[in-house]
Design a protein around this motif. Sequence first.
Motif, PDB file in Angstrom:
ATOM      1  N   PRO A   1     -14.399  -6.382   3.641  1.00 59.62           N
ATOM      2  CA  PRO A   1     -14.657  -5.526   2.484  1.00 59.62           C
ATOM      3  C   PRO A   1     -13.403  -4.804   1.997  1.00 59.62           C
ATOM      4  CG  PRO A   1     -16.321  -5.183   4.178  1.00 59.62           C
ATOM      5  CD  PRO A   1     -15.272  -6.057   4.784  1.00 59.62           C
ATOM      6  N   VAL A   2     -12.541  -4.408   2.936  1.00 51.91           N
ATOM      7  CA  VAL A   2     -11.321  -3.685   2.573  1.00 51.91           C
ATOM      8  C   VAL A   2     -10.402  -4.573   1.741  1.00 51.91           C
ATOM      9  CG1 VAL A   2      -9.237  -2.588   3.484  1.00 51.91           C
ATOM     10  CG2 VAL A   2     -11.450  -2.138   4.560  1.00 51.91           C
ATOM     11  N   LEU A   3     -10.185  -5.804   2.200  1.00 51.37           N
ATOM     12  CA  LEU A   3      -9.304  -6.713   1.465  1.00 51.37           C
ATOM     13  C   LEU A   3      -9.927  -7.144   0.144  1.00 51.37           C
ATOM     14  CD1 LEU A   3      -7.823  -8.896   4.353  1.00 51.37           C
ATOM     15  CD2 LEU A   3      -6.804  -6.930   3.193  1.00 51.37           C
ATOM     16  N   MET A   4     -11.245  -7.282   0.104  1.00 47.72           N
ATOM     17  CA  MET A   4     -11.919  -7.607  -1.152  1.00 47.72           C
ATOM     18  C   MET A   4     -11.692  -6.497  -2.184  1.00 47.72           C
ATOM     19  SD  MET A   4     -13.697  -9.456  -3.179  1.00 47.72           S
ATOM     20  CE  MET A   4     -14.361 -10.796  -2.193  1.00 47.72           C
ATOM     21  N   ALA A   5     -11.823  -5.241  -1.760  1.00 45.31           N
ATOM     22  CA  ALA A   5     -11.621  -4.117  -2.671  1.00 45.31           C
ATOM     23  C   ALA A   5     -10.167  -4.040  -3.126  1.00 45.31           C
ATOM     24  CB  ALA A   5     -12.036  -2.814  -2.002  1.00 45.31           C
ATOM     25  N   ALA A   6      -9.230  -4.310  -2.212  1.00 51.75           N
ATOM     26  CA  ALA A   6      -7.814  -4.300  -2.571  1.00 51.75           C
ATOM     27  C   ALA A   6      -7.503  -5.397  -3.584  1.00 51.75           C
ATOM     28  CB  ALA A   6      -6.951  -4.472  -1.320  1.00 51.75           C
ATOM     29  N   LYS A   7      -8.046  -6.593  -3.338  1.00 50.98           N
ATOM     30  CA  LYS A   7      -7.834  -7.709  -4.259  1.00 50.98           C
ATOM     31  C   LYS A   7      -8.440  -7.399  -5.633  1.00 50.98           C
ATOM     32  CE  LYS A   7      -9.102 -12.596  -4.849  1.00 50.98           C
ATOM     33  NZ  LYS A   7      -9.875 -13.712  -4.262  1.00 50.98           N
ATOM     34  N   ALA A   8      -9.638  -6.820  -5.633  1.00 52.28           N
ATOM     35  CA  ALA A   8     -10.313  -6.482  -6.892  1.00 52.28           C
ATOM     36  C   ALA A   8      -9.517  -5.444  -7.681  1.00 52.28           C
ATOM     37  CB  ALA A   8     -11.717  -5.959  -6.598  1.00 52.28           C
ATOM     38  N   THR A   9      -8.903  -4.499  -6.970  1.00 52.36           N
ATOM     39  CA  THR A   9      -8.117  -3.458  -7.625  1.00 52.36           C
ATOM     40  C   THR A   9      -6.861  -4.051  -8.253  1.00 52.36           C
ATOM     41  OG1 THR A   9      -8.982  -1.825  -6.064  1.00 52.36           O
ATOM     42  CG2 THR A   9      -7.017  -1.205  -7.289  1.00 52.36           C
ATOM     43  N   LEU A  10      -6.215  -4.977  -7.550  1.00 48.23           N
ATOM     44  CA  LEU A  10      -5.057  -5.664  -8.124  1.00 48.23           C
ATOM     45  C   LEU A  10      -5.454  -6.473  -9.347  1.00 48.23           C
ATOM     46  CD1 LEU A  10      -3.019  -7.023  -5.066  1.00 48.23           C
ATOM     47  CD2 LEU A  10      -2.505  -5.050  -6.515  1.00 48.23           C
ATOM     48  N   ARG A  11      -6.624  -7.094  -9.274  1.00 44.03           N
ATOM     49  CA  ARG A  11      -7.129  -7.891 -10.403  1.00 44.03           C
ATOM     50  C   ARG A  11      -7.227  -7.029 -11.667  1.00 44.03           C
ATOM     51  NH1 ARG A  11     -13.358 -10.233 -10.550  1.00 44.03           N
ATOM     52  NH2 ARG A  11     -13.472 -10.522 -12.797  1.00 44.03           N
ATOM     53  N   ASN A  12      -7.544  -5.760 -11.480  1.00 40.73           N
ATOM     54  CA  ASN A  12      -7.669  -4.838 -12.608  1.00 40.73           C
ATOM     55  C   ASN A  12      -6.344  -4.156 -12.956  1.00 40.73           C
ATOM     56  OD1 ASN A  12     -10.438  -5.311 -12.959  1.00 40.73           O
ATOM     57  ND2 ASN A  12     -10.964  -3.848 -11.349  1.00 40.73           N
ATOM     58  N   SER A  13      -5.256  -4.609 -12.324  1.00 41.27           N
ATOM     59  CA  SER A  13      -3.911  -4.063 -12.552  1.00 41.27           C
ATOM     60  C   SER A  13      -3.806  -2.586 -12.206  1.00 41.27           C
ATOM     61  CB  SER A  13      -3.469  -4.294 -14.014  1.00 41.27           C
ATOM     62  OG  SER A  13      -3.401  -5.675 -14.287  1.00 41.27           O
ATOM     63  N   ASN A  14      -4.578  -2.174 -11.187  1.00 38.67           N
ATOM     64  CA  ASN A  14      -4.519  -0.799 -10.700  1.00 38.67           C
ATOM     65  C   ASN A  14      -3.832  -0.760  -9.337  1.00 38.67           C
ATOM     66  OD1 ASN A  14      -5.714   0.352 -12.940  1.00 38.67           O
ATOM     67  ND2 ASN A  14      -7.777   0.103 -12.143  1.00 38.67           N
ATOM     68  N   PRO A  15      -3.291   0.388  -8.936  1.00 40.96           N
ATOM     69  CA  PRO A  15      -2.468   0.439  -7.726  1.00 40.96           C
ATOM     70  C   PRO A  15      -3.246   0.323  -6.421  1.00 40.96           C
ATOM     71  CG  PRO A  15      -2.644   2.616  -8.735  1.00 40.96           C
ATOM     72  CD  PRO A  15      -3.277   1.662  -9.688  1.00 40.96           C
ATOM     73  N   VAL A  16      -2.612  -0.360  -5.474  1.00 40.91           N
ATOM     74  CA  VAL A  16      -3.093  -0.441  -4.094  1.00 40.91           C
ATOM     75  C   VAL A  16      -2.034   0.215  -3.216  1.00 40.91           C
ATOM     76  CG1 VAL A  16      -3.669  -1.974  -2.175  1.00 40.91           C
ATOM     77  CG2 VAL A  16      -4.436  -2.533  -4.500  1.00 40.91           C
ATOM     78  N   ILE A  17      -2.469   1.180  -2.409  1.00 44.77           N
ATOM     79  CA  ILE A  17      -1.553   1.955  -1.575  1.00 44.77           C
ATOM     80  C   ILE A  17      -1.816   1.617  -0.110  1.00 44.77           C
ATOM     81  CG2 ILE A  17      -0.917   4.290  -0.840  1.00 44.77           C
ATOM     82  CD1 ILE A  17      -2.522   3.867  -4.217  1.00 44.77           C
ATOM     83  N   LEU A  18      -0.791   1.203   0.607  1.00 49.06           N
ATOM     84  CA  LEU A  18      -0.933   0.771   1.994  1.00 49.06           C
ATOM     85  C   LEU A  18      -0.253   1.750   2.943  1.00 49.06           C
ATOM     86  CD1 LEU A  18      -0.064  -3.023   1.493  1.00 49.06           C
ATOM     87  CD2 LEU A  18      -2.307  -1.902   1.279  1.00 49.06           C
ATOM     88  N   ALA A  19      -1.011   2.180   3.954  1.00 48.26           N
ATOM     89  CA  ALA A  19      -0.470   3.028   5.022  1.00 48.26           C
ATOM     90  C   ALA A  19      -0.504   2.210   6.305  1.00 48.26           C
ATOM     91  CB  ALA A  19      -1.281   4.308   5.161  1.00 48.26           C
TER      92      ALA A  19
ATOM     93  N   PRO B   1     -18.572  -5.784  -6.313  1.00 42.33           N
ATOM     94  CA  PRO B   1     -18.732  -5.146  -7.627  1.00 42.33           C
ATOM     95  C   PRO B   1     -17.589  -4.217  -8.022  1.00 42.33           C
ATOM     96  CG  PRO B   1     -20.774  -5.018  -6.370  1.00 42.33           C
ATOM     97  CD  PRO B   1     -19.721  -5.498  -5.439  1.00 42.33           C
ATOM     98  N   PHE B   2     -16.737  -3.834  -7.069  1.00 40.58           N
ATOM     99  CA  PHE B   2     -15.664  -2.902  -7.394  1.00 40.58           C
ATOM    100  C   PHE B   2     -14.516  -3.573  -8.166  1.00 40.58           C
ATOM    101  CE2 PHE B   2     -18.090  -0.670  -4.279  1.00 40.58           C
ATOM    102  CZ  PHE B   2     -18.024   0.643  -4.691  1.00 40.58           C
ATOM    103  N   GLY B   3     -14.679  -4.859  -8.459  1.00 41.57           N
ATOM    104  CA  GLY B   3     -13.756  -5.521  -9.372  1.00 41.57           C
ATOM    105  C   GLY B   3     -14.228  -5.371 -10.807  1.00 41.57           C
ATOM    106  N   PRO B   4     -15.216  -6.166 -11.212  1.00 38.17           N
ATOM    107  CA  PRO B   4     -15.631  -6.164 -12.619  1.00 38.17           C
ATOM    108  C   PRO B   4     -16.563  -5.030 -13.024  1.00 38.17           C
ATOM    109  CG  PRO B   4     -16.862  -7.809 -11.378  1.00 38.17           C
ATOM    110  CD  PRO B   4     -15.851  -7.237 -10.433  1.00 38.17           C
ATOM    111  N   THR B   5     -17.451  -4.597 -12.135  1.00 37.91           N
ATOM    112  CA  THR B   5     -18.529  -3.674 -12.506  1.00 37.91           C
ATOM    113  C   THR B   5     -18.157  -2.209 -12.333  1.00 37.91           C
ATOM    114  OG1 THR B   5     -20.075  -5.377 -11.756  1.00 37.91           O
ATOM    115  CG2 THR B   5     -20.991  -3.200 -12.206  1.00 37.91           C
TER     116      THR B   5
END
Length: 199
Positions: free
Chosen positions: A111-129, A80-84
């Motif tokens: 779950p971590v990669l799903m959230a990262a993918k969903a964030t990219l889908r929304n054109s928002n930043p993904v920060i990797l450490a 849900p952290f993509g569309p909803t």
Amino acid sequence: MLPFQQKKIGFGVTGSHCTLEEAIPYMKELREKGADIYPFITPTVLKTDSKFGAAERWLNEIKQASGKEEVIDSIVKAEPFGPTTPLDAMIVAPMTGNSISKFANAMTDSPVLMAAKATLRNSNPVILAISTNDALALNGSNIMKLMNAKNIYFVPFGQDNPQKKPTSLVARMEAISATLEEALSGRQYQPVIVEKFND
């Protein structure tokens, strides 16, 4: 006004067990700067007891640091952290070599990669450490691929033990907040390649 006021920030934790103690406290730091933290974990973090601590210990520390009673521990919960419920940004700290290789090649099995993918889908930043023993070996091409990708930013990283682990790179976790702040403005925090090694 606090720098991350009213920002929904995902914070993903993958199974670099030796780096958990260093990374998890930065959830609390971001909260203190106004962020609403949503914690995501991989099955490895959820289930693995290691010499660095039992899985239950880390789960409790993540809940305490994030201020959330529930940790997102399944792909179904993360979807849900993509569309909803879109996130303003997604941080992954630590990001293992295994997760780096999957993320760079569009594999979504946690779950971590799903959230990262969903964030990219929304054109928002993904920060990797990152925290990986093969960053300067087979995984180097995956890291460079991600560094060249739109909306992906890196917490500054360097060799943590050049003599005993010459291909290992670990992020400066203390730079998470600064990297996030720049990423939210569409910029990579610099310098991205730094010294980080044991005395």
